[in-house]
Motif scaffolding. Structure first.
Motif, PDB file in Angstrom:
ATOM      1  N   ALA A 224       0.861  -1.396   0.205  1.00  0.00           N
ATOM      2  CA  ALA A 224       0.397   0.029  -0.028  1.00  0.00           C
ATOM      3  C   ALA A 224       0.905   1.563   0.167  1.00  0.00           C
ATOM      4  CB  ALA A 224      -0.610  -0.084   1.286  1.00  0.00           C
ATOM      5  N   HIS A 225       2.218   0.938   0.195  1.00  0.00           N
ATOM      6  CA  HIS A 225       3.252   2.186   0.331  1.00  0.00           C
ATOM      7  C   HIS A 225       4.065   2.664  -1.028  1.00  0.00           C
ATOM      8  CE1 HIS A 225       1.831   4.272   3.506  1.00  0.00           C
ATOM      9  NE2 HIS A 225       1.213   3.014   4.758  1.00  0.00           N
ATOM     10  N   PRO A 226       3.758   2.172  -2.420  1.00  0.00           N
ATOM     11  CA  PRO A 226       5.269   1.739  -3.842  1.00  0.00           C
ATOM     12  C   PRO A 226       6.177   2.890  -3.755  1.00  0.00           C
ATOM     13  CG  PRO A 226       2.803   2.118  -4.285  1.00  0.00           C
ATOM     14  CD  PRO A 226       2.417   2.303  -2.575  1.00  0.00           C
ATOM     15  N   GLY A 227       7.300   2.741  -3.489  1.00  0.00           N
ATOM     16  CA  GLY A 227       7.980   3.761  -3.970  1.00  0.00           C
ATOM     17  C   GLY A 227       7.947   4.626  -2.473  1.00  0.00           C
ATOM     18  N   GLY A 228       8.367   5.800  -3.351  1.00  0.00           N
ATOM     19  CA  GLY A 228       7.450   7.408  -2.517  1.00  0.00           C
ATOM     20  C   GLY A 228       6.676   7.958  -1.799  1.00  0.00           C
ATOM     21  N   ALA A 229       5.388   6.716  -1.587  1.00  0.00           N
ATOM     22  CA  ALA A 229       4.280   7.347  -0.894  1.00  0.00           C
ATOM     23  C   ALA A 229       4.500   7.309   0.463  1.00  0.00           C
ATOM     24  CB  ALA A 229       3.506   5.592  -0.841  1.00  0.00           C
ATOM     25  N   GLN A 230       2.590   8.258   0.823  1.00  0.00           N
ATOM     26  CA  GLN A 230       2.845   9.378   2.268  1.00  0.00           C
ATOM     27  C   GLN A 230       2.794   8.328   2.888  1.00  0.00           C
ATOM     28  OE1 GLN A 230       3.231  12.677   2.165  1.00  0.00           O
ATOM     29  NE2 GLN A 230       3.941  12.259  -0.740  1.00  0.00           N
ATOM     30  N   PRO A 231       3.281   8.784   3.865  1.00  0.00           N
ATOM     31  CA  PRO A 231       3.463   8.105   5.525  1.00  0.00           C
ATOM     32  C   PRO A 231       1.660   8.362   5.872  1.00  0.00           C
ATOM     33  CG  PRO A 231       4.099  10.136   6.435  1.00  0.00           C
ATOM     34  CD  PRO A 231       3.997  10.254   4.270  1.00  0.00           C
ATOM     35  N   ASP A 232       1.179   7.619   6.479  1.00  0.00           N
ATOM     36  CA  ASP A 232      -0.196   7.973   7.266  1.00  0.00           C
ATOM     37  C   ASP A 232      -0.270   9.428   7.950  1.00  0.00           C
ATOM     38  OD1 ASP A 232      -1.532   4.721   6.328  1.00  0.00           O
ATOM     39  OD2 ASP A 232       0.800   4.792   7.709  1.00  0.00           O
ATOM     40  N   ARG A 233       0.653   9.325   8.911  1.00  0.00           N
ATOM     41  CA  ARG A 233       0.400  10.704   9.368  1.00  0.00           C
ATOM     42  C   ARG A 233       1.775  11.696   9.484  1.00  0.00           C
ATOM     43  NH1 ARG A 233      -3.062  10.983  14.620  1.00  0.00           N
ATOM     44  NH2 ARG A 233      -4.392  11.283  13.873  1.00  0.00           N
ATOM     45  N   VAL A 234       1.825  12.616   9.799  1.00  0.00           N
ATOM     46  CA  VAL A 234       3.496  13.133   9.796  1.00  0.00           C
ATOM     47  C   VAL A 234       3.265  14.336  11.163  1.00  0.00           C
ATOM     48  CG1 VAL A 234       4.716  15.171   8.598  1.00  0.00           C
ATOM     49  CG2 VAL A 234       3.848  13.419   7.167  1.00  0.00           C
ATOM     50  N   HIS A 235       3.886  14.356  12.206  1.00  0.00           N
ATOM     51  CA  HIS A 235       4.224  15.248  13.216  1.00  0.00           C
ATOM     52  C   HIS A 235       4.718  16.176  13.225  1.00  0.00           C
ATOM     53  CE1 HIS A 235       1.477  12.353  14.722  1.00  0.00           C
ATOM     54  NE2 HIS A 235       2.122  10.873  14.366  1.00  0.00           N
ATOM     55  N   LEU A 236       5.553  17.453  13.074  1.00  0.00           N
ATOM     56  CA  LEU A 236       5.627  18.339  12.614  1.00  0.00           C
ATOM     57  C   LEU A 236       6.690  18.311  13.989  1.00  0.00           C
ATOM     58  CD1 LEU A 236       4.197  20.148   9.919  1.00  0.00           C
ATOM     59  CD2 LEU A 236       6.038  18.788   9.845  1.00  0.00           C
ATOM     60  N   LEU A 237       7.392  18.986  13.740  1.00  0.00           N
ATOM     61  CA  LEU A 237       8.759  19.749  14.729  1.00  0.00           C
ATOM     62  C   LEU A 237       9.232  21.337  15.263  1.00  0.00           C
ATOM     63  CD1 LEU A 237       9.923  16.442  16.053  1.00  0.00           C
ATOM     64  CD2 LEU A 237       9.211  17.709  17.469  1.00  0.00           C
ATOM     65  N   PRO A 238       9.743  21.774  15.709  1.00  0.00           N
ATOM     66  CA  PRO A 238       9.987  22.710  15.704  1.00  0.00           C
ATOM     67  C   PRO A 238      10.887  23.657  14.254  1.00  0.00           C
ATOM     68  CG  PRO A 238       9.724  22.917  17.636  1.00  0.00           C
ATOM     69  CD  PRO A 238       9.265  21.542  16.817  1.00  0.00           C
ATOM     70  N   ALA A 239      10.431  24.172  13.936  1.00  0.00           N
ATOM     71  CA  ALA A 239      12.472  24.544  12.843  1.00  0.00           C
ATOM     72  C   ALA A 239      13.372  24.294  13.077  1.00  0.00           C
ATOM     73  CB  ALA A 239      12.217  25.358  11.185  1.00  0.00           C
ATOM     74  N   GLY A 240      14.493  23.691  12.392  1.00  0.00           N
ATOM     75  CA  GLY A 240      15.649  23.020  13.275  1.00  0.00           C
ATOM     76  C   GLY A 240      15.853  22.447  13.827  1.00  0.00           C
ATOM     77  N   THR A 241      14.773  21.652  14.563  1.00  0.00           N
ATOM     78  CA  THR A 241      15.147  20.996  15.224  1.00  0.00           C
ATOM     79  C   THR A 241      16.035  19.450  15.104  1.00  0.00           C
ATOM     80  OG1 THR A 241      12.304  21.144  16.455  1.00  0.00           O
ATOM     81  CG2 THR A 241      14.290  19.721  16.680  1.00  0.00           C
ATOM     82  N   GLY A 242      16.262  19.560  14.514  1.00  0.00           N
ATOM     83  CA  GLY A 242      16.843  17.203  13.512  1.00  0.00           C
ATOM     84  C   GLY A 242      16.966  16.430  14.399  1.00  0.00           C
ATOM     85  N   PRO A 243      15.514  15.774  14.456  1.00  0.00           N
ATOM     86  CA  PRO A 243      15.098  15.097  15.752  1.00  0.00           C
ATOM     87  C   PRO A 243      16.231  13.788  14.951  1.00  0.00           C
ATOM     88  CG  PRO A 243      13.025  15.384  13.507  1.00  0.00           C
ATOM     89  CD  PRO A 243      13.875  16.371  13.729  1.00  0.00           C
ATOM     90  N   ARG A 244      16.560  13.235  16.672  1.00  0.00           N
ATOM     91  CA  ARG A 244      17.675  12.441  15.179  1.00  0.00           C
ATOM     92  C   ARG A 244      17.149  10.692  16.521  1.00  0.00           C
ATOM     93  NH1 ARG A 244      23.335  10.848  15.318  1.00  0.00           N
ATOM     94  NH2 ARG A 244      23.570   9.670  16.464  1.00  0.00           N
ATOM     95  N   HIS A 245      17.080  10.379  17.862  1.00  0.00           N
ATOM     96  CA  HIS A 245      16.539   9.709  18.386  1.00  0.00           C
ATOM     97  C   HIS A 245      15.442   9.285  19.631  1.00  0.00           C
ATOM     98  CE1 HIS A 245      20.147   7.276  18.612  1.00  0.00           C
ATOM     99  NE2 HIS A 245      19.960   7.397  17.574  1.00  0.00           N
ATOM    100  N   LEU A 246      14.216   8.364  19.549  1.00  0.00           N
ATOM    101  CA  LEU A 246      13.476   8.617  20.586  1.00  0.00           C
ATOM    102  C   LEU A 246      12.872   7.543  21.410  1.00  0.00           C
ATOM    103  CD1 LEU A 246      10.527   8.377  17.103  1.00  0.00           C
ATOM    104  CD2 LEU A 246      11.618  10.784  18.411  1.00  0.00           C
ATOM    105  N   ALA A 247      12.172   7.720  22.387  1.00  0.00           N
ATOM    106  CA  ALA A 247      11.990   6.796  23.780  1.00  0.00           C
ATOM    107  C   ALA A 247      10.343   7.061  23.995  1.00  0.00           C
ATOM    108  CB  ALA A 247      12.855   7.226  24.847  1.00  0.00           C
ATOM    109  N   VAL A 248       9.579   6.324  24.865  1.00  0.00           N
ATOM    110  CA  VAL A 248       8.861   6.271  25.389  1.00  0.00           C
ATOM    111  C   VAL A 248       8.446   6.604  26.375  1.00  0.00           C
ATOM    112  CG1 VAL A 248       6.446   5.395  25.407  1.00  0.00           C
ATOM    113  CG2 VAL A 248       7.367   5.199  23.084  1.00  0.00           C
ATOM    114  N   LEU A 249       8.136   7.724  27.182  1.00  0.00           N
ATOM    115  CA  LEU A 249       8.146   7.533  28.931  1.00  0.00           C
ATOM    116  C   LEU A 249       6.300   6.994  29.259  1.00  0.00           C
ATOM    117  CD1 LEU A 249       9.552  10.936  28.702  1.00  0.00           C
ATOM    118  CD2 LEU A 249      10.894   9.070  28.538  1.00  0.00           C
TER     119      LEU A 249
END
Length: 394
Positions: A202-227
């Motif tokens: 259902a996601h051939p090649g460059g298909a869009q993700p199901d949802r996009v969560h935006l962060l402040p410009a210049g954040t550069g999100p690297r790693h995640l953890a669930v708290l």
């Protein structure tokens, strides 16, 4: 030397074939270290090339008993490691690190840097930084990998021209068996996908993700953890912690998504104040880990060579910043060698791994132990009990 005590750390490195020639035990792709309770030493070096991340299989699932490696190569790969017949017993025992490479599959992207398994142990996902590629692979009944499916991140960029001219996927995190979060350092966003939809085509090649969560410009999100929730500290809901590599801040988000995506709960600096207002751009924090009681978050600051300690409260705060024991802390992990709580640190530019003892408040002290490992990038503490390798719970 017996490695059965809780003093064994498997190190993933950025070593590739021919670096150096001939290869040395301390320069293998994976390096086994032991004796951390008394005096650490290298036991063996071998394994696949440049394993920048190692994922233990999940107990009771098809992946149990295996390790899955993301190989940080120009043509990224994923590898399956199986236990070898006999693990090393003493220093200098050769090239048996306790694991052998059973399978490699192409990731379909460049510089594959991170991977994660879903809770059921049936799907492996990986992020390739260089190409901005997400790879999803079914895990077969025997623990091997099936046919990988590569998905290209949608076009995007950010304001930091040297690092954000295009998508750069860095980290993948399963929230459940199907829901996958992917950090895009290059475009200041977290992409959310259904892995079952990807595998179903259902996601051939460059298909869009199901949802996009935006962060402040210049954040550069690297790693995640669930708290997890922490009621005793006034925190009743789960949160998502996001390390901003480019803004040197820890972003805490609510996992209850709105139509606009995850909403921000708090932003905490990963280091103390500095006279240089541009210092954040040179700090480049890397990994984060959560204390066993979930009250503290440890963040590695590469540029400042420190560990930032954030206490979780109704208003989270940076409570300490301490030396990391060397140069360029690429990865950190918690362990208990000899029963003593310890923060292990991979010092990529020092060719070393150190152990920082934690005090009664959970604050890291000075490096109490150190071992030479060439280009370390990932740390996996484990113990061996009754001939069985036991990894930290995730």
């Amino acid at each position: 030397m017996n490695t059965s005590a809780d003093g064994t750390v498997l190190v993933g490195t950025f070593n590739e074939p021919g670096e150096p020639d001939p290869p040395l035990p301390l320069s293998g792709g994976t390096v086994l270290t032991g004796g951390w309770a008394d005096g650490p030493e290298v036991l063996a070096g071998a394994g696949p090339d440049a394993p920048s991340w190692l994922v233990p299989g999940r107990a009771g699932t098809p992946s149990a008993g295996r390790l899955y490696a993301a190989l940080h190569l120009s043509e990224g790969q994923l590898a399956v490691l199986s236990p070898s017949a006999d693990g090393p017993r003493s220093a200098g025992s050769g090239n048996d690190v306790g694991w052998v490479t059973a399978q490699r599959v192409p990731a379909g992207g460049s510089y594959t840097c991170h991977a994660d398994l879903n809770p059921a142990g049936t799907v492996l996902a990986a992020a390739s930084y260089g190409s901005g590629t997400l790879t999803v692979v079914p895990v077969l009944r025997d623990g091997g990998l099936g046919e990988p499916v590569a998905v290209q991140a949608p076009e995007g960029s950010g304001p930091v021209s040297a690092r954000q001219q295009s998508p750069h996927l860095h980290f993948v995190l399963f929230l459940d068996d199907d829901r996958l979060l992917v950090t895009d350092l290059g475009a200041d966003r977290i992409l959310e996908y259904s892995v079952h939809r990807i595998l179903a085509g259902a996601h051939p090649g460059g298909a869009q993700p199901d949802r996009v969560h935006l962060l402040p410009a210049g954040t550069g999100p690297r790693h995640l953890a669930v708290l997890p929730a922490l009621p005793e500290a006034g925190i009743d809901d789960r949160h998502l912690a996001v390390v901003g590599e480019l803004d040197s801040r820890l972003h805490l988000l609510s996992l209850d998504a709105t139509p606009e995506g995850f909403h921000e709960v708090a932003i905490v600096p990963t280091h103390g104040e500095d006279r240089d207002p541009d210092s954040a751009w040179d700090n480049l924090p890397s990994h984060l880990v959560l204390s066993p009681d979930a009250s503290l978050i440890y963040v590695a600051n590469r540029g400042r060579n420190t560990i930032g300690v954030v206490r979780r409260t109704g208003t989270p705060e940076l409570v300490a910043e301490v030396p990391c024991g060397g140069n360029w802390p690429r990865h950190i992990a918690l362990g208990r060698p000899g029963g003593a709580p310890t923060l292990f640190v991979a010092l990529e530019r020092d060719d070393a791994v150190v152990g920082l003892p934690l005090d009664a408040e959970g604050i890291p002290g000075d490096a109490g132990s150190r071992v030479t490992v060439r280009r370390p990038g990932f740390l996996l503490p484990f113990s061996q009990r009754g001939g069985r390798k036991v990894f930290p719970s995730r």
